[in-house]
Motif scaffolding. Sequence first.
Motif, PDB file in Angstrom:
ATOM      1  N   PRO A 124       2.863  -9.420  -3.400  1.00 23.01           N
ATOM      2  CA  PRO A 124       3.995  -9.060  -2.526  1.00 23.01           C
ATOM      3  C   PRO A 124       5.247  -8.295  -3.114  1.00 23.01           C
ATOM      4  N   VAL A 125       5.789  -8.988  -4.022  1.00 20.90           N
ATOM      5  CA  VAL A 125       6.983  -8.435  -4.809  1.00 20.90           C
ATOM      6  C   VAL A 125       6.701  -6.976  -5.490  1.00 20.90           C
ATOM      7  N   ARG A 126       5.612  -6.865  -5.843  1.00 22.56           N
ATOM      8  CA  ARG A 126       5.169  -5.493  -6.512  1.00 22.56           C
ATOM      9  C   ARG A 126       5.165  -4.631  -5.459  1.00 22.56           C
ATOM     10  N   ALA A 127       4.538  -4.674  -4.136  1.00 27.51           N
ATOM     11  CA  ALA A 127       4.470  -3.956  -3.171  1.00 27.51           C
ATOM     12  C   ALA A 127       5.684  -3.649  -2.581  1.00 27.51           C
ATOM     13  N   GLN A 128       6.659  -4.458  -2.611  1.00 29.73           N
ATOM     14  CA  GLN A 128       8.233  -4.418  -2.057  1.00 29.73           C
ATOM     15  C   GLN A 128       8.914  -3.369  -2.927  1.00 29.73           C
ATOM     16  N   GLU A 129       8.630  -3.697  -4.158  1.00 30.37           N
ATOM     17  CA  GLU A 129       9.361  -2.637  -4.924  1.00 30.37           C
ATOM     18  C   GLU A 129       8.812  -1.367  -5.129  1.00 30.37           C
ATOM     19  N   LEU A 130       7.567  -1.000  -4.916  1.00 32.68           N
ATOM     20  CA  LEU A 130       6.978   0.233  -4.432  1.00 32.68           C
ATOM     21  C   LEU A 130       7.721   0.758  -3.313  1.00 32.68           C
ATOM     22  N   MET A 131       7.992   0.132  -2.247  1.00 32.72           N
ATOM     23  CA  MET A 131       8.433   0.666  -1.063  1.00 32.72           C
ATOM     24  C   MET A 131      10.037   0.892  -1.262  1.00 32.72           C
ATOM     25  N   ILE A 132      10.523   0.083  -1.993  1.00 30.24           N
ATOM     26  CA  ILE A 132      12.122   0.415  -2.333  1.00 30.24           C
ATOM     27  C   ILE A 132      12.218   1.560  -3.159  1.00 30.24           C
ATOM     28  N   SER A 133      11.225   1.604  -4.056  1.00 30.95           N
ATOM     29  CA  SER A 133      11.135   3.078  -5.009  1.00 30.95           C
ATOM     30  C   SER A 133      11.093   4.117  -4.180  1.00 30.95           C
ATOM     31  N   ALA A 134      10.156   4.286  -3.177  1.00 30.42           N
ATOM     32  CA  ALA A 134       9.762   5.395  -2.245  1.00 30.42           C
ATOM     33  C   ALA A 134      11.300   5.688  -1.414  1.00 30.42           C
ATOM     34  N   VAL A 135      11.899   4.750  -0.909  1.00 27.17           N
ATOM     35  CA  VAL A 135      13.147   4.856  -0.194  1.00 27.17           C
ATOM     36  C   VAL A 135      14.168   5.503  -1.206  1.00 27.17           C
ATOM     37  N   MET A 151      16.758  -8.574   1.059  1.00 32.56           N
ATOM     38  CA  MET A 151      17.115  -7.490   0.293  1.00 32.56           C
ATOM     39  C   MET A 151      16.429  -6.189   0.580  1.00 32.56           C
ATOM     40  N   LEU A 152      15.136  -6.252   1.097  1.00 32.96           N
ATOM     41  CA  LEU A 152      14.682  -4.649   1.682  1.00 32.96           C
ATOM     42  C   LEU A 152      15.395  -4.324   3.045  1.00 32.96           C
ATOM     43  N   SER A 153      15.873  -5.312   3.845  1.00 31.21           N
ATOM     44  CA  SER A 153      16.518  -4.870   5.130  1.00 31.21           C
ATOM     45  C   SER A 153      17.906  -4.148   4.554  1.00 31.21           C
ATOM     46  N   ARG A 154      18.689  -4.836   3.653  1.00 31.69           N
ATOM     47  CA  ARG A 154      19.971  -4.405   3.356  1.00 31.69           C
ATOM     48  C   ARG A 154      19.771  -2.809   2.623  1.00 31.69           C
ATOM     49  N   ILE A 155      18.795  -2.895   1.912  1.00 33.88           N
ATOM     50  CA  ILE A 155      18.570  -1.373   1.309  1.00 33.88           C
ATOM     51  C   ILE A 155      18.201  -0.524   2.469  1.00 33.88           C
ATOM     52  N   ILE A 156      17.377  -0.687   3.483  1.00 30.93           N
ATOM     53  CA  ILE A 156      16.873   0.261   4.634  1.00 30.93           C
ATOM     54  C   ILE A 156      18.204   0.420   5.154  1.00 30.93           C
ATOM     55  N   ASP A 157      19.207  -0.600   5.548  1.00 30.51           N
ATOM     56  CA  ASP A 157      20.230  -0.499   6.450  1.00 30.51           C
ATOM     57  C   ASP A 157      20.923   0.764   5.897  1.00 30.51           C
ATOM     58  N   SER A 158      21.522   0.666   4.549  1.00 32.74           N
ATOM     59  CA  SER A 158      22.253   1.707   4.099  1.00 32.74           C
ATOM     60  C   SER A 158      21.693   3.080   3.771  1.00 32.74           C
ATOM     61  N   SER A 159      20.550   3.090   3.505  1.00 26.66           N
ATOM     62  CA  SER A 159      19.929   4.210   2.846  1.00 26.66           C
ATOM     63  C   SER A 159      19.542   5.026   4.461  1.00 26.66           C
ATOM     64  N   ALA A 160      18.750   4.527   5.273  1.00 24.71           N
ATOM     65  CA  ALA A 160      18.273   5.146   6.351  1.00 24.71           C
ATOM     66  C   ALA A 160      19.717   5.580   7.255  1.00 24.71           C
ATOM     67  N   ILE A 161      20.707   4.747   7.324  1.00 24.40           N
ATOM     68  CA  ILE A 161      22.024   5.351   7.755  1.00 24.40           C
ATOM     69  C   ILE A 161      22.340   6.641   7.442  1.00 24.40           C
ATOM     70  N   ASN A 162      22.557   6.444   6.011  1.00 23.15           N
ATOM     71  CA  ASN A 162      23.041   7.559   5.102  1.00 23.15           C
ATOM     72  C   ASN A 162      22.118   9.022   5.305  1.00 23.15           C
ATOM     73  N   VAL A 163      20.982   8.767   5.425  1.00 26.82           N
ATOM     74  CA  VAL A 163      20.030   9.941   5.640  1.00 26.82           C
ATOM     75  C   VAL A 163      20.537  10.401   7.342  1.00 26.82           C
ATOM     76  N   LEU A 164      20.280   9.494   8.230  1.00 29.78           N
ATOM     77  CA  LEU A 164      20.566   9.810   9.653  1.00 29.78           C
ATOM     78  C   LEU A 164      22.017  10.576   9.975  1.00 29.78           C
ATOM     79  N   THR A 165      23.075  10.010   9.182  1.00 29.24           N
ATOM     80  CA  THR A 165      24.189  10.533   9.353  1.00 29.24           C
ATOM     81  C   THR A 165      24.305  12.159   8.604  1.00 29.24           C
ATOM     82  N   ASN A 166      23.898  12.172   7.446  1.00 28.03           N
ATOM     83  CA  ASN A 166      24.170  13.040   6.810  1.00 28.03           C
ATOM     84  C   ASN A 166      22.933  14.653   6.823  1.00 28.03           C
ATOM     85  N   TYR A 167      22.035  13.839   7.336  1.00 23.69           N
ATOM     86  CA  TYR A 167      20.712  15.058   7.466  1.00 23.69           C
ATOM     87  C   TYR A 167      20.308  15.095   8.941  1.00 23.69           C
ATOM     88  N   ALA A 168      21.192  15.097   9.767  1.00 27.36           N
ATOM     89  CA  ALA A 168      20.988  15.037  11.235  1.00 27.36           C
ATOM     90  C   ALA A 168      20.001  16.055  11.815  1.00 27.36           C
TER      91      ALA A 168
END
Length: 383
Positions: free
Chosen positions: A143-154, A174-191
């Motif tokens: 599971p940790v390796r799969a999560q790392e691959l998801m984070i890498s994709a983000v 940890m994954l949710s913190r990364i998704i929060d910041s990365s997703a909001i960054n994309v949605l704000t700057n590439y609307a």
Amino acid sequence: MAFSRTRLQYPELFGSRIQNQWTEQWEADSKVRNKAFLQNLAEYTEKLLDAVPEKDEAAKVDSLRAVLHILAHWPLPNKAALRKKAIRKVARLLPTMKKPPDLWEDEWQVIASPAMVPYLLRTFQSHSGFEEQHQRWLYQVAPVRAQELMISAVQQGDWRLALNWGHVVRPTAMLSRIIDSSAINVLTNYADEDNSDVEWTLLKFGTRAAAGSARKILASQECLGDPTLWAFLLKVEGSRAEQSLIRRYRKASASANCRTDAAIYKVVDEIDSTEWRTWMSYWSPALEAIFVSQLGNADRFVAAQAAELLGLYGSKQIEETLWAKVEAWQGSPPPESEHEDSSVEGPQYLEEEIIGALLNGRGRIGRNQIDRLRLMCLRMLGS
């Protein structure tokens, strides 16, 4: 072969000794036969497993599948040791094969272990036949390796791949913190881009920490705003987001350019009907009242969507309203939809959805309701 060998070993237990009715002797013979057969099957399975590396590619595939099928379905003696041996053999063989076998779920479960991680990673890196089930298998054993691959994709901006991983990976802090910041960054700057994969990933993994930014994004949008972002807010804020959503819905409904009825359906559908949902569904009396009112919408597709949600989540209190709609249909079907949809087969579509809501609704269907529906159908046939 195992059966033939058993028959040669114990000829006295076959032939005329096998009867078509139960006796104590029949049961005793059966136990001896089964024990001997399983022992022989285990020996032949181990021999086949040992011989696999010497076979050509096609024979390897057939032999491996035979071994895994036997281990998955037969209660062999010393099965645990055979399984460990199979894991070692398969883990060494699969990475060397040009076209490894496509395993069924029961076959995979025989060899599911961290030893299979190199094979799964190799399949992922080569993109050769790597599918969601492989992602699920990798998450099962690493599971940790799969999560790392998801984070890498983000981090690489590959949100389609991140969302694919999101179908199998469960949220962590940890994954949710990364998704929060990365997703909001994309949605704000590439609307202006298609960010549906980003929004769906935020819906599953995002937290309340991203709610304020999501509200700002919605405030900049026209009409109701993006349904997936509203679904995200309902998930993390509950009734507070619902109040904002309903105010926005009522305000946007005054505009002829806003298809708010379809949009609010999509909000609820996305938060409640997602197959890989890991959160509680959201429903309330206020939302129920909105969808009850939509049953009278001139657009029968909108009305049918409302009936669908009421069937899934509506309370028992709306039962008589649904009956009244069905009975009114018989006398005067609603007019044709202003916005035709290719998935709507005909005017009876709405009637079918309302009847479905009655039949499928929680706590609504009983003998009296079935009889009432039967009488209604008989009246229709007689008219």
